[in-house]
Design a protein around this motif. Structure first.
Motif, PDB file in Angstrom:
ATOM      1  N   PRO A   1       0.813  -1.213   0.000  1.00  0.00           N
ATOM      2  CA  PRO A   1       0.000   0.000   0.000  1.00  0.00           C
ATOM      3  C   PRO A   1       0.854   1.275   0.000  1.00  0.00           C
ATOM      4  O   PRO A   1       1.981   1.287   0.490  1.00  0.00           O
ATOM      5  CB  PRO A   1      -0.798  -0.089   1.299  1.00  0.00           C
ATOM      6  CG  PRO A   1      -0.655  -1.482   1.784  1.00  0.00           C
ATOM      7  CD  PRO A   1       0.581  -2.034   1.175  1.00  0.00           C
TER       8      PRO A   1
ATOM      9  N   GLU B   1      -5.559   5.031   7.929  1.00  0.00           N
ATOM     10  CA  GLU B   1      -4.922   4.815   9.220  1.00  0.00           C
ATOM     11  C   GLU B   1      -3.665   5.670   9.346  1.00  0.00           C
ATOM     12  O   GLU B   1      -2.875   5.789   8.408  1.00  0.00           O
ATOM     13  CB  GLU B   1      -4.547   3.338   9.365  1.00  0.00           C
ATOM     14  CG  GLU B   1      -3.739   3.036  10.608  1.00  0.00           C
ATOM     15  CD  GLU B   1      -3.194   1.619  10.643  1.00  0.00           C
ATOM     16  OE1 GLU B   1      -2.639   1.259  11.682  1.00  0.00           O
ATOM     17  OE2 GLU B   1      -3.306   0.887   9.634  1.00  0.00           O
TER      18      GLU B   1
ATOM     19  N   TYR C   1       1.631   5.133   1.195  1.00  0.00           N
ATOM     20  CA  TYR C   1       1.430   5.963   2.384  1.00  0.00           C
ATOM     21  C   TYR C   1       2.045   7.341   2.175  1.00  0.00           C
ATOM     22  O   TYR C   1       2.959   7.518   1.379  1.00  0.00           O
ATOM     23  CB  TYR C   1       1.998   5.293   3.638  1.00  0.00           C
ATOM     24  CG  TYR C   1       3.490   5.039   3.629  1.00  0.00           C
ATOM     25  CD1 TYR C   1       4.383   6.008   4.081  1.00  0.00           C
ATOM     26  CD2 TYR C   1       4.011   3.830   3.185  1.00  0.00           C
ATOM     27  CE1 TYR C   1       5.753   5.771   4.100  1.00  0.00           C
ATOM     28  CE2 TYR C   1       5.370   3.580   3.186  1.00  0.00           C
ATOM     29  CZ  TYR C   1       6.234   4.556   3.654  1.00  0.00           C
ATOM     30  OH  TYR C   1       7.584   4.329   3.657  1.00  0.00           O
TER      31      TYR C   1
ATOM     32  N   GLU D   1      -4.927   3.584   1.553  1.00  0.00           N
ATOM     33  CA  GLU D   1      -6.062   2.655   1.440  1.00  0.00           C
ATOM     34  C   GLU D   1      -7.028   2.739   2.613  1.00  0.00           C
ATOM     35  O   GLU D   1      -8.235   2.672   2.440  1.00  0.00           O
ATOM     36  CB  GLU D   1      -5.566   1.209   1.334  1.00  0.00           C
ATOM     37  CG  GLU D   1      -5.030   0.843  -0.008  1.00  0.00           C
ATOM     38  CD  GLU D   1      -4.594  -0.619  -0.063  1.00  0.00           C
ATOM     39  OE1 GLU D   1      -4.819  -1.376   0.901  1.00  0.00           O
ATOM     40  OE2 GLU D   1      -4.018  -0.996  -1.097  1.00  0.00           O
ATOM     41  N   SER D   2      -6.495   2.846   3.828  1.00  0.00           N
ATOM     42  CA  SER D   2      -7.328   2.744   5.025  1.00  0.00           C
ATOM     43  C   SER D   2      -7.531   4.074   5.754  1.00  0.00           C
ATOM     44  O   SER D   2      -8.416   4.183   6.588  1.00  0.00           O
ATOM     45  CB  SER D   2      -6.710   1.741   6.002  1.00  0.00           C
ATOM     46  OG  SER D   2      -5.457   2.234   6.464  1.00  0.00           O
TER      47      SER D   2
ATOM     48  N   ARG E   1       0.338   8.249   6.974  1.00  0.00           N
ATOM     49  CA  ARG E   1      -1.078   7.936   6.741  1.00  0.00           C
ATOM     50  C   ARG E   1      -1.149   6.973   5.572  1.00  0.00           C
ATOM     51  O   ARG E   1      -0.668   7.277   4.479  1.00  0.00           O
ATOM     52  CB  ARG E   1      -1.881   9.181   6.423  1.00  0.00           C
ATOM     53  CG  ARG E   1      -3.368   8.885   6.183  1.00  0.00           C
ATOM     54  CD  ARG E   1      -4.191  10.101   5.797  1.00  0.00           C
ATOM     55  NE  ARG E   1      -3.989  11.206   6.696  1.00  0.00           N
ATOM     56  CZ  ARG E   1      -3.462  12.391   6.346  1.00  0.00           C
ATOM     57  NH1 ARG E   1      -3.081  12.620   5.104  1.00  0.00           N
ATOM     58  NH2 ARG E   1      -3.319  13.354   7.219  1.00  0.00           N
TER      59      ARG E   1
END
Length: 63
Positions: free
Chosen positions: A20, A47, A22, A44-45, A41
């Motif tokens: 992913p 988070e 970030y 995708e999420s 961060r």
């Protein structure tokens, strides 16, 4: 080669070649071993988590 951690804020990387993406969003504290924690961060999420600068430098840049 010395990297100023703040210069990475706002840049994008990927966890390994196919992981992913970030965004680096901030700096954290320096660790006892001399590494620096960075706030990221995950795209995708959404988070947010802390991640070692040495790991960030090993991850490929995302275009």
């Amino acid at each position: 080669m010395f990297i100023e951690p703040r210069s990475l804020i706002g840049t994008w990387r990927r966890f390994g070649p196919v992981g992913p993406v970030y965004e680096i969003i901030g700096t954290g504290g320096e660790l006892a071993d001399g590494d620096v924690m960075m706030r990221i961060r995950v795209l995708e999420s959404g988070e947010e988590t802390d991640y070692r600068l040495t790991h960030i430098l090993d991850d490929p840049k995302e275009r």
